[in-house]
Design a protein around this motif. Structure first.
Motif, mmCIF file in Angstrom:
data_model
loop_
_atom_site.group_PDB
_atom_site.id
_atom_site.type_symbol
_atom_site.label_atom_id
_atom_site.label_comp_id
_atom_site.label_asym_id
_atom_site.label_seq_id
_atom_site.Cartn_x
_atom_site.Cartn_y
_atom_site.Cartn_z
ATOM 1 N N VAL B 289 3.896 -4.953 0.660
ATOM 2 C CA VAL B 289 3.739 -3.566 0.730
ATOM 3 C C VAL B 289 4.515 -2.798 -0.484
ATOM 4 O O VAL B 289 3.494 -2.064 -1.146
ATOM 5 C CB VAL B 289 4.188 -2.993 2.033
ATOM 6 C CG1 VAL B 289 4.456 -1.487 2.047
ATOM 7 C CG2 VAL B 289 3.472 -3.431 3.092
ATOM 8 N N ALA B 290 5.316 -3.203 -0.986
ATOM 9 C CA ALA B 290 5.828 -2.456 -2.096
ATOM 10 C C ALA B 290 5.074 -2.876 -3.259
ATOM 11 O O ALA B 290 4.840 -1.888 -3.907
ATOM 12 C CB ALA B 290 7.351 -3.052 -2.338
ATOM 13 N N ILE B 291 4.855 -3.967 -3.595
ATOM 14 C CA ILE B 291 4.123 -4.282 -4.920
ATOM 15 C C ILE B 291 2.824 -3.573 -4.653
ATOM 16 O O ILE B 291 2.346 -2.987 -5.518
ATOM 17 C CB ILE B 291 3.888 -5.816 -4.893
ATOM 18 C CG1 ILE B 291 5.264 -6.508 -5.303
ATOM 19 C CG2 ILE B 291 2.964 -6.120 -6.034
ATOM 20 C CD1 ILE B 291 5.434 -7.933 -5.405
ATOM 21 N N GLY B 292 1.986 -3.803 -3.627
ATOM 22 C CA GLY B 292 0.603 -3.022 -3.280
ATOM 23 C C GLY B 292 0.696 -1.581 -3.601
ATOM 24 O O GLY B 292 -0.233 -1.130 -4.285
ATOM 25 N N SER B 293 1.721 -1.148 -3.205
ATOM 26 C CA SER B 293 1.639 0.354 -2.986
ATOM 27 C C SER B 293 2.028 0.985 -4.489
ATOM 28 O O SER B 293 2.087 2.071 -4.743
ATOM 29 C CB SER B 293 2.677 0.982 -1.948
ATOM 30 O OG SER B 293 3.920 0.668 -2.415
ATOM 31 N N GLY B 294 2.605 0.107 -5.366
ATOM 32 C CA GLY B 294 2.700 0.428 -6.812
ATOM 33 C C GLY B 294 1.505 0.771 -7.375
ATOM 34 O O GLY B 294 1.618 1.634 -8.313
ATOM 35 N N GLY B 295 0.670 -0.038 -7.112
ATOM 36 C CA GLY B 295 -0.793 0.431 -7.959
ATOM 37 C C GLY B 295 -0.848 -0.025 -9.296
ATOM 38 O O GLY B 295 0.014 -0.895 -9.783
ATOM 39 N N PHE B 296 -1.360 0.482 -10.281
ATOM 40 C CA PHE B 296 -1.681 0.032 -11.633
ATOM 41 C C PHE B 296 -0.618 0.571 -12.414
ATOM 42 O O PHE B 296 -0.094 -0.275 -13.098
ATOM 43 C CB PHE B 296 -2.945 0.653 -12.119
ATOM 44 C CG PHE B 296 -3.676 -0.040 -13.319
ATOM 45 C CD1 PHE B 296 -3.813 -1.502 -13.458
ATOM 46 C CD2 PHE B 296 -3.257 0.753 -14.596
ATOM 47 C CE1 PHE B 296 -4.306 -1.849 -14.714
ATOM 48 C CE2 PHE B 296 -3.654 0.097 -15.782
ATOM 49 C CZ PHE B 296 -4.072 -1.253 -15.853
#
Lengths: 603, 422
Positions: B289-296
């Protein structure tokens, strides 16, 4: 080397997949991780008496509830918390196990309905130590006037699972009206819950309010913060002083009084006994209390003023009188057969209430001294449909439509009713003789009797009995007002009505009037006594209105198993009416008529 | 022994290394950072990882310089002694009082270190030393047995701590070095495939219970059959390859059934975190979730919410990369991956360039060390590898890891600057 490059590029692809392709999905998760919608319960509307004084208010209480999902691994801390809070931990673990079995969805279990200050501060200071406890502020109903008008006001309870399913505005723990005004006007009282969007940390600690989401199109499901709209206030027609007097003076174990404004139909006061303590319904009644209330043969939850049906007894003679004169069955001033304490009809002997008899009587005398023999003779001449016609004009035999739930209809038999009840030609004139003195099949509710008297008092106008005068929202705008109009009835024969009014005045003020005991100085009142025979001791009935010239109040009193109406119910009417017309003057039980008169008066 | 020539300095290793240390420090600063207005809500007292890591980084730089300064033949000379000392400390740590349920640390005063980290260095050098001798051809049974024994002893000791993740580093160091030394391909395959088979069998077993087809296992078995067919000239080797893998696939399920249910669950959770969403799976879920929510491009430095609101567990150590990827996005994650790749690629290049056989072997070992840690740690944070306690070099908080990583980097630089020596 190739292997390393391969793995690293797989990882890069994965990173790209998570961060760029599925960014929206994970971002949503990250936000829902820390954003919670906190529902703010709307305070329920207040219920006020006619002068604006509060009958039902809200008090904020803190409820301590237990979150079952957060206990695992912290059992020892839960025990510690119990020790600090003064809760019996063994008991708690037992009920928790039961709760979990009952609700496997892990919902919160209320532990303390109304936490004390000490308990609240312990929990506030140790939030991270006891994450399994949740403090929820709730509104609780409180009754500043005690158990005043309990049956009218009704009580609230937390919503049940079925109600949660049926109405999506409800959330567990919400209050909803169960009976009385609270039930009938729930839509107005309920208000509209608000929403606050807050940020929380992983430990469930509230970080602050969040306002960023509402501007982000990605998060449609998170609505904007919205403050709760409190429920509307209800102004009842209840006259607080009168209600207090009625509560105080009604010294009978079972029975009821109801008072009405004859010109509007507004109910000025209503008492039903036995009563109950509305506070025990707060935060879910215990099974023991519920069984006690329900198992009680005296039916304390029963609102007798609208739910109980009684034989109207001699008060029904007013209706019979109207019928007899309307259908011109007897001349008003003619004497019928004299009363010698009873009346032989076929092979049955019907007794008058007075064994020594009333002698010769015309309609007026018969009402004043409530001679049964006279009315038996009318019953002989009148058919069932004529009884029903007269009764129906005065609103008997059907619901008055008062704004309270589960009103009873009563019974006003007509020809077809007797046919249904006993079979065609299986019933005799004997039934009608009983009918003529308000016994037998005919049954009325106290509010019907009160409405009947009110209609006699207001000159035969149709009124709509009601308790709520107006509904006012938080801004003070009136959003509902009751129907106060009195509609004249075209069929009503006003000459007969005047006659009935005159005779009712004589019941109270006449030398031989059965309602002598209700006389009050300075105010001319009109009344009619009744003594309802039933399986046990007689019920004492009295209906009255006053002042005769411009009626302000109509009352119906029913005292179960108390004895004769003239001896028991009429003095009660005197106490109540004199207090109503002399506000402030304390009634000491003596200032007008001595007990001797009361003892001498019969029906 | 010639003077160190700074002109031969491996900048392609030193600069990415230094950048990584800086990134790691900045990242840890962010982990410990709480916005002013939230100080009262999040009392982070005693969690000042940034300042402590600052000290460790300084110590790491010293270690790097020391590693660079030591004449490289000394490594060869002291390898056996070093291995012995490490072995003794590993035994000692097992005899000490367990800390947090496992015995991984030895405390000397303020200083607490993990002998297993020391052992990683020792194993690299002793393998390099042993296999660099011309007579020790790894295709000889005696040689390969000894090499395996050298790894197996610390492997078992660390497994006892218990620390499966760290223990797995040792086989990961062994096989690349053996391969580099010229171990027969067939033998390699014979050693490695059963391990993969075992992994896939257990994995498949858990997916079968979910109702999915054991697709990866079947594909892998087909691959084995193809390899066996192509190597049909060496009939014995091919047949035993198929036989051993088949055997593993049948024995593993029965072995699993013999374990107690809680042990089975633990193995499952290790291999498939998503099957245990409230335990290990929770960490991986929150990390994704943390990584994914970071985005580009990320949420911005100090802006990570998963880390601030403490949803991300072990965000200073094992999941430091997740914080970085949350705040710096795909770009930041890619930069870190590229920096590590640079070090590793330059390392492999060095291994071919250096003239000294011992140095070449050691470089392969060191590159394997970095590769394995990077793959396992980052793989864990993005849900590709099981949850082990392996730190990410330079980025995860921890003194032992920092010192060892810096030291090994120093050794790389050392060997690189004297590449011409035999």
């Amino acid at each position: 080397m190739l292997l390393v490059i391969g793995v690293i590029s797989i990882m890069t692809m994965r990173l790209f997949y998570l961060q760029v392709i599925h960014h929206g999905y994970y971002n949503r998760l990250a936000i829902s991780n820390r954003i919670q919608r906190e529902r703010m319960v709307a305070p329920r509307g207040l219920i006020r008496a006619s002068d604006g004084s509060k009958l039902v208010v809200n008090v904020p209480v803190y409820q301590i509830s237990l979150v079952p999902g957060k206990i695992t691994g912290r059992e020892d801390r839960l025990e510690l918390a119990c020790e600090w809070l003064g809760i019996d931990s063994e008991n708690l673990f037992d009920s928790l196990a039961e709760w979990k079995k009952k609700y496997p969805d892990g919902r919160e279990m209320p532990v303390v309905q109304s936490a004390e200050k000490g308990q609240i501060s312990i929990l506030m200071e140790n939030r991270s130590l006891f994450p399994f406890f949740k403090l929820v502020m709730k509104h609780r109903r409180q009754y500043p006037e005690g158990d005043l008008a309990t049956h009218v006001l009704g009580y609230v309870g937390e919503v049940t699972d079925e109600e949660l399913k049926d109405d999506d505005r409800f959330r567990p723990g919400d209050l909803t009206g169960r009976t009385g005004i609270e039930y009938k006007y729930d839509e107005y009282l309920r208000g509209d819950a608000g929403v606050r969007i807050i940020e929380i940390s992983a430990e469930g600690i509230k970080v602050g309010e969040y306002d960023g989401i509402s501007h982000d199109n990605d998060f449609d499901e998170f609505v904007q913060s919205r403050s709760p709209v409190p429920g509307c206030d209800l102004y009842l027609t209840i006259d607080l002083d009168l209600q207090k007097v009625m509560e105080r003076e009604f010294d009978c174990d079972r029975g009821c009084i109801i008072a009405m404004d004859p010109s509007t139909g507004g109910i000025l006061g209503a008492v039903s006994r036995p009563s109950y303590d509305p506070n025990i319904f707060m935060g879910g009644i215990s099974e023991k209390d519920w069984n006690m209330l329900h198992g009680d043969p005296a039916k304390p939850l029963f609102n007798r003023t609208i739910q109980a049906t009684y034989p109207p007894a001699s008060t029904f003679k007013l209706i019979v009188c109207y019928g007899a004169l309307y259908f011109e069955l007897v001349p008003k001033n003619a004497w019928l057969e004299p009363c010698y304490g009873g009346y032989q009809f076929g092979n049955r002997y019907f007794r008058c209430w007075k064994p020594e008899g009333h002698g010769y009587a015309n309609m007026f005398d018969a009402i004043v001294n409530s001679c049964d023999v006279y009315f038996y003779q009318i019953g002989e001449r009148m058919n069932a449909d004529q009884f029903a016609y007269a009764g129906r004009i005065f609103g008997l035999g059907r619901k008055t439509g008062v704004d309270l739930p589960s009103e009873a209809r009563g019974t006003l038999p007509d020809h077809s009713y007797f046919d249904r009840r006993f079979g065609k030609r299986k019933w005799t004139k004997g039934h009608l003789l009983n009918y003529s003195i308000g016994q037998g099949e005919v049954l009325t509710t106290p509010i019907q009797l009160c409405q009947m008297v009110a209609m006699i008092a207001n000159g035969g106008k149709r009124i709509k009995p009601h308790l709520v005068d107006r509904v006012v929202d938080t801004e003070g705008a009136e959003i509902y007002r009751s129907d106060n109009t009195a509609v004249p009835i075209s069929q009503m024969n006003n000459k007969i009505l005047k006659f009935i009014q005159r005779s009712m005045v004589a019941v109270v003020s006449g030398e031989h009037g059965t309602g002598r005991a209700s006389r009050i100085p300075g105010v001319t009142s009109a009344g009619k006594t009744g003594t309802a025979q039933n399986s046990g001791e007689d019920h004492a009935l009295f209906v009255a209105y006053a002042p005769v010239e411009a009626p302000e109040i109509a009352v119906a009193i029913i005292m179960e198993n108390a004895g004769h109406g003239g001896a028991m119910a009429a003095p009660m009417a005197r106490r109540i009416l004199s207090a109503y017309f002399n506000p402030g003057a304390a009634w000491n039980g003596k200032f007008m008529y001595g007990k001797t008169i009361v003892a001498g008066a019969d029906r | 022994m010639a003077e160190k020539n700074l002109r031969n300095m491996e900048w392609g290793i030193l600069i990415p290394g230094l950048i990584l240390i800086c990134i790691g420090l900045a990242n840890l600063y962010s982990v410990g950072h709480v916005p002013e207005e939230l100080r009262e809500t999040f009392q982070m007292g005693g969690r000042d990882y940034f300042h402590r890591q600052l000290i460790w980084s300084a110590a790491g730089l010293v270690a790097m310089i020391v590693a660079f300064a030591i004449p490289f033949r000394y490594y060869e000379g002291s390898a056996v002694v070093f291995y012995g000392v490490s072995l003794i400390s590993l035994v000692v740590v097992l005899l000490l009082e367990p800390l947090k349920g496992s015995s991984r640390w030895i405390s000397i005063g303020f200083f607490r270190f993990q002998p297993s980290e020391l052992m990683k260095i020792a194993v690299i050098f002793i393998l390099a030393r042993y296999l660099s001798e011309k007579k020790n051809d790894p295709n000889r049974f005696r040689v390969i047995s000894l090499a395996i024994l050298v790894v197996l002893v610390p492997f078992t000791l660390i497994l006892k701590q218990p620390d499966l993740g760290t223990a797995l580093v040792f086989p990961a160091l062994l096989f690349p070095v053996l391969y580099w030394r010229g171990l027969n391909e067939g033998v390699m395959i014979l050693f490695l495939t059963p391990a993969i088979s075992a992994f896939l069998t257990v994995y498949s077993e858990s997916t079968i219970s979910d109702g999915t087809y054991p697709f990866p296992l079947l594909v892998f078995f087909l691959m084995i059959l193809v390899v066996a067919y192509r190597r049909r000239r060496r009939l014995f080797q091919s047949l035993s390859l198929v036989a051993i893998n088949l055997g593993v696939m049948f024995i593993i399920p029965t072995l699993m059934d013999m374990l107690k249910p809680y042990q089975q669950r633990r193995i499952m959770a290790f291999l498939r975190p998503e099957s245990d969403i409230l335990g290990m799976g929770w960490q991986v879920y929150q990390s994704k979730v943390a990584i994914g929510s970071g985005g580009f491009t990320g949420k911005g430095f100090l802006q990570g919410t998963q880390k601030l609101f403490a949803f991300l567990p072990e965000r200073h150590s094992d999941f430091a990369f997740s914080v970085l990827a949350e705040e710096r996005g795909f770009v930041g994650g890619l930069v870190v991956l590229i920096l590590f790749s640079l070090i590793i690629a330059r390392g492999f290049y060095l291994a071919t360039k250096v003239k000294n056989r011992f140095a070449s072997m050691a470089i392969i070992g060191i590159c394997s060390y970095f590769t394995f840690h990077v793959i396992v740690n980052i793989g864990m944070t993005i849900g590709l590898a099981p949850v082990t306690g392996l730190p990410l070099p330079f980025l995860s908080y921890g003194g032992s890891s920092m010192l060892v990583s810096c030291f090994l980097l120093g050794v790389l630089l050392n060997f690189g600057s004297s590449f011409y020596e035999y």
